[in-house]
Scaffold this motif. Structure first.
Motif, PDB file in Angstrom:
ATOM      1  N   HIS A 409       2.539  -0.488 -28.496  1.00 35.69           N
ATOM      2  CA  HIS A 409       3.864  -0.855 -27.992  1.00 35.69           C
ATOM      3  C   HIS A 409       4.143  -0.084 -26.712  1.00 35.69           C
ATOM      4  N   LEU A 410       5.297  -0.358 -26.112  1.00 32.48           N
ATOM      5  CA  LEU A 410       5.682   0.289 -24.868  1.00 32.48           C
ATOM      6  C   LEU A 410       6.979   1.048 -25.108  1.00 32.48           C
ATOM      7  N   ARG A 411       6.926   2.350 -24.897  1.00 29.28           N
ATOM      8  CA  ARG A 411       8.127   3.182 -25.028  1.00 29.28           C
ATOM      9  C   ARG A 411       8.382   3.878 -23.691  1.00 29.28           C
ATOM     10  N   ILE A 412       9.509   3.562 -23.071  1.00 28.15           N
ATOM     11  CA  ILE A 412       9.880   4.150 -21.787  1.00 28.15           C
ATOM     12  C   ILE A 412      10.985   5.158 -22.038  1.00 28.15           C
ATOM     13  N   LEU A 413      10.691   6.427 -21.759  1.00 25.95           N
ATOM     14  CA  LEU A 413      11.610   7.524 -22.006  1.00 25.95           C
ATOM     15  C   LEU A 413      12.140   8.083 -20.686  1.00 25.95           C
ATOM     16  N   PRO A 414      13.250   8.815 -20.723  1.00 31.46           N
ATOM     17  CA  PRO A 414      13.687   9.537 -19.527  1.00 31.46           C
ATOM     18  C   PRO A 414      12.553  10.415 -19.001  1.00 31.46           C
ATOM     19  N   GLY A 415      12.424  10.463 -17.710  1.00 28.43           N
ATOM     20  CA  GLY A 415      11.322  11.184 -17.092  1.00 28.43           C
ATOM     21  C   GLY A 415      10.231  10.264 -16.594  1.00 28.43           C
ATOM     22  N   THR A 416      10.184   9.029 -17.118  1.00 27.30           N
ATOM     23  CA  THR A 416       9.212   8.054 -16.636  1.00 27.30           C
ATOM     24  C   THR A 416       9.506   7.708 -15.179  1.00 27.30           C
ATOM     25  N   LEU A 417       8.502   7.811 -14.327  1.00 27.20           N
ATOM     26  CA  LEU A 417       8.635   7.536 -12.889  1.00 27.20           C
ATOM     27  C   LEU A 417       9.783   8.343 -12.260  1.00 27.20           C
ATOM     28  N   ALA A 418       9.978   9.570 -12.731  1.00 26.59           N
ATOM     29  CA  ALA A 418      11.097  10.378 -12.228  1.00 26.59           C
ATOM     30  C   ALA A 418      11.001  10.591 -10.719  1.00 26.59           C
ATOM     31  N   ALA A 419       9.805  10.792 -10.207  1.00 29.38           N
ATOM     32  CA  ALA A 419       9.646  11.033  -8.775  1.00 29.38           C
ATOM     33  C   ALA A 419      10.013   9.820  -7.940  1.00 29.38           C
ATOM     34  N   GLN A 420       9.935   8.637  -8.527  1.00 28.31           N
ATOM     35  CA  GLN A 420      10.285   7.401  -7.817  1.00 28.31           C
ATOM     36  C   GLN A 420      11.710   6.944  -8.102  1.00 28.31           C
ATOM     37  N   GLY A 421      12.483   7.733  -8.842  1.00 24.57           N
ATOM     38  CA  GLY A 421      13.866   7.358  -9.135  1.00 24.57           C
ATOM     39  C   GLY A 421      14.144   7.059 -10.585  1.00 24.57           C
ATOM     40  N   GLY A 422      13.098   7.073 -11.435  1.00 26.53           N
ATOM     41  CA  GLY A 422      13.304   6.917 -12.865  1.00 26.53           C
ATOM     42  C   GLY A 422      13.459   5.480 -13.323  1.00 26.53           C
ATOM     43  N   CYS A 423      13.662   5.331 -14.629  1.00 25.37           N
ATOM     44  CA  CYS A 423      13.832   4.016 -15.266  1.00 25.37           C
ATOM     45  C   CYS A 423      14.815   4.152 -16.412  1.00 25.37           C
ATOM     46  N   GLY A 425      15.800   3.680 -20.323  1.00 28.62           N
ATOM     47  CA  GLY A 425      15.025   3.801 -21.549  1.00 28.62           C
ATOM     48  C   GLY A 425      14.855   2.447 -22.217  1.00 28.62           C
ATOM     49  N   PHE A 426      13.635   2.158 -22.689  1.00 26.28           N
ATOM     50  CA  PHE A 426      13.362   0.861 -23.305  1.00 26.28           C
ATOM     51  C   PHE A 426      12.303   1.000 -24.386  1.00 26.28           C
ATOM     52  N   PHE A 427      12.375   0.073 -25.338  1.00 24.99           N
ATOM     53  CA  PHE A 427      11.277  -0.158 -26.280  1.00 24.99           C
ATOM     54  C   PHE A 427      10.872  -1.616 -26.156  1.00 24.99           C
ATOM     55  N   ILE A 428       9.566  -1.874 -26.058  1.00 23.93           N
ATOM     56  CA  ILE A 428       9.059  -3.251 -25.907  1.00 23.93           C
ATOM     57  C   ILE A 428       7.816  -3.413 -26.757  1.00 23.93           C
ATOM     58  N   ALA A 429       7.761  -4.495 -27.501  1.00 19.32           N
ATOM     59  CA  ALA A 429       6.570  -4.824 -28.291  1.00 19.32           C
ATOM     60  C   ALA A 429       6.245  -6.299 -28.094  1.00 19.32           C
ATOM     61  N   ARG A 430       4.988  -6.579 -27.762  1.00 16.92           N
ATOM     62  CA  ARG A 430       4.525  -7.965 -27.621  1.00 16.92           C
ATOM     63  C   ARG A 430       3.695  -8.322 -28.855  1.00 16.92           C
ATOM     64  N   LEU A 431       4.097  -9.411 -29.501  1.00 14.81           N
ATOM     65  CA  LEU A 431       3.477  -9.830 -30.750  1.00 14.81           C
ATOM     66  C   LEU A 431       2.928 -11.240 -30.581  1.00 14.81           C
ATOM     67  N   VAL A 432       1.805 -11.503 -31.230  1.00 13.47           N
ATOM     68  CA  VAL A 432       1.173 -12.831 -31.193  1.00 13.47           C
ATOM     69  C   VAL A 432       1.110 -13.351 -32.623  1.00 13.47           C
TER      70      VAL A 432
END
Length: 436
Positions: A409-423, A425-432
């Motif tokens: 899965h994809l977990r985006i936490l504070p601190g992700t891409l901090a040098a570029q301005g951050g993102c 927070g998200f949780f994402i899961a792709r299911l088939v």
């Protein structure tokens, strides 16, 4: 006979002194106080409370100022209260008008650059009939002592404790740093070759702007070539890939993901429960000339007539992941709200799981930093729906610096891409869904 005139008439009553007019700018501070009351006492979202709280303000600049003051108070609330408590013999009640007035005055002086005399003169009328001397005295004591706010704000204790237990100290430190500054403006491009503002491109369909002009004045807005959407929020739709095929966007407003799916060649149906939010969705689709069918209905009652190829469930959630832009969530999203939203997400996932054709994809996402609205939800769903398997993102589907969890899965936490301005927070899961 008429009564004789009174030789000693009573002197006329002295006229009551007129209340002095409020200093210019007081109305905006009064609106900021109403906003803070709506968030902290009633638990209303800041944006939802804005129209009623600013109803007396005619100028857009005044409405913007009221919003800015309230939002900055919410970003700095623990530190503001700590300062106030150093200057009072006994702590003021949390909901005391005097405390709120002091928060408003201090945040203007210490964070927004307002001169102290203007900050205090425009909040004293907010406590007329109340402890004006107390407010004036506490503010004067603190300003004479040249107090300052920390560069990195302190998170509310309950939030910091919850996130520390889930993610550790490093995440809490990164979250506090993230709330200290305004996040950049992210745009999603319908076509990378179309007219768009200059900026950093973290993906081909993305532009990141800092200190941008008003959105409606940016190149390509009138042409509908792009829309505002945080980089993290753009990833769920990207993980559904490109059409052709049928796609369903549940809980679709304000429409960023619907527009992404349309731009990627899907035949999109956008489902939205709220007629008000659906109206905004229609406006955004019209501006960007995005073909999509909008249905106003409750996903727990509605169902498609035919199986669909791609299903996006960006589910209602506590929204703690968007705290940088909406600091009110730090005070509204308590354990009860998180549990309530997690239960709703489970119902939506279970109901919609059967709508996807065999071999089709389902993307589940939340703008939440709570495991109950992400990892725990995914574990439960896979246990209850063995016909689905997790499909991890691959490198070229994600911006550089964002990597999937080893579990897929994809977990985006504070601190992700901090040098570029951050993102956000998200949780994402792709299911088939397994082929028949």
């Amino acid at each position: 006979m008429p009564a004789p005139a009174n030789p000693h008439p009573a002197p006329p009553s002295p006229a009551k002194p007129r209340r002095p007019a409020d200093p210019p700018g007081t109305a905006a501070r009064r609106a900021a106080m109403r906003l803070l009351d709506a968030v902290l006492r009633r638990g209303d979202p800041l944006e939802a409370a804005l129209p009623a709280a600013t109803r007396d303000l005619r100028e857009a600049n005044d409405r913007g100022l009221a919003h800015a003051i309230a939002a900055e108070v919410l970003r700095r609330l623990p530190d503001l209260d700590a300062l106030i408590d150093t200057a009072t013999r006994q702590p003021l009640p949390e909901d005391a008008k005097a405390r709120t007035a002091l928060r408003i005055a201090l945040v203007q002086t210490l964070a927004l650059g307002t001169p102290p005399h203007a900050a205090i003169s425009t909040v004293l009328p907010l406590v007329d009939g109340g402890p004006r001397k107390l407010v004036h005295g506490v503010f004067g004591t603190l300003t004479r002592n040249a107090v300052t706010l920390p560069d990195v704000p302190t998170l509310p204790k309950s939030v910091a404790d919850r996130w520390r237990a889930a993610w550790g100290d490093e995440m809490v430190t990164a979250a506090a740093a993230a709330i200290a500054t305004q996040p950049p403006l992210d745009l999603t491009l319908a076509d990378p070759a179309g007219l768009a503002p200059e900026g950093v491109a973290l993906t081909p369909h993305h532009r990141r702007l800092v200190d941008a002009a008003p959105v409606t004045q940016l190149p390509g807005y009138a042409e509908g070539n792009w829309w505002v959407q945080d980089l993290a929020a753009s990833l769920p739709a990207r993980l559904l890939g490109r059409g052709p095929g049928t796609a369903l966007d549940l809980c679709a407003a304000p429409g960023g993901k619907t527009m992404q799916l349309a731009a990627a060649g899907w035949d999109v149906t956008a489902l939205e429960l709220s007629p008000t939010r659906a109206a905004r969705l229609h406006e955004n689709l019209a501006r960007t000339r995005s073909p999509a069918k909008v249905v106003i209905a409750d996903a727990l009652d509605w169902e498609p007539t035919d199986p669909i190829d791609a299903l996006l469930i960006d589910a209602p959630c506590s929204a703690t992941g968007i705290f940088r832009r909406h600091p009110d969530v730090l005070y509204r999203a308590h354990a009860g709200i998180i549990a309530e939203m997690a239960a709703l997400q489970a119902r939506l996932l279970d109901r919609a799981a059967g709508w996807v054709r065999p071999g089709g994809r389902l993307v589940y996402a939340t703008c939440s930093l709570e495991p109950a609205e992400g990892e725990e939800q995914l574990t439960r769903f896979l246990a209850d729906h063995p016909e689905y398997r997790l499909e991890p993102p691959i490198a070229d589907e994600l911006p550089a610096g964002i990597t999937p969890h080893p579990d897929g899965h994809l977990r985006i936490l504070p601190g992700t891409l901090a040098a570029q301005g951050g993102c956000d927070g998200f949780f994402i899961a792709r299911l088939v869904r397994a082929s028949a």
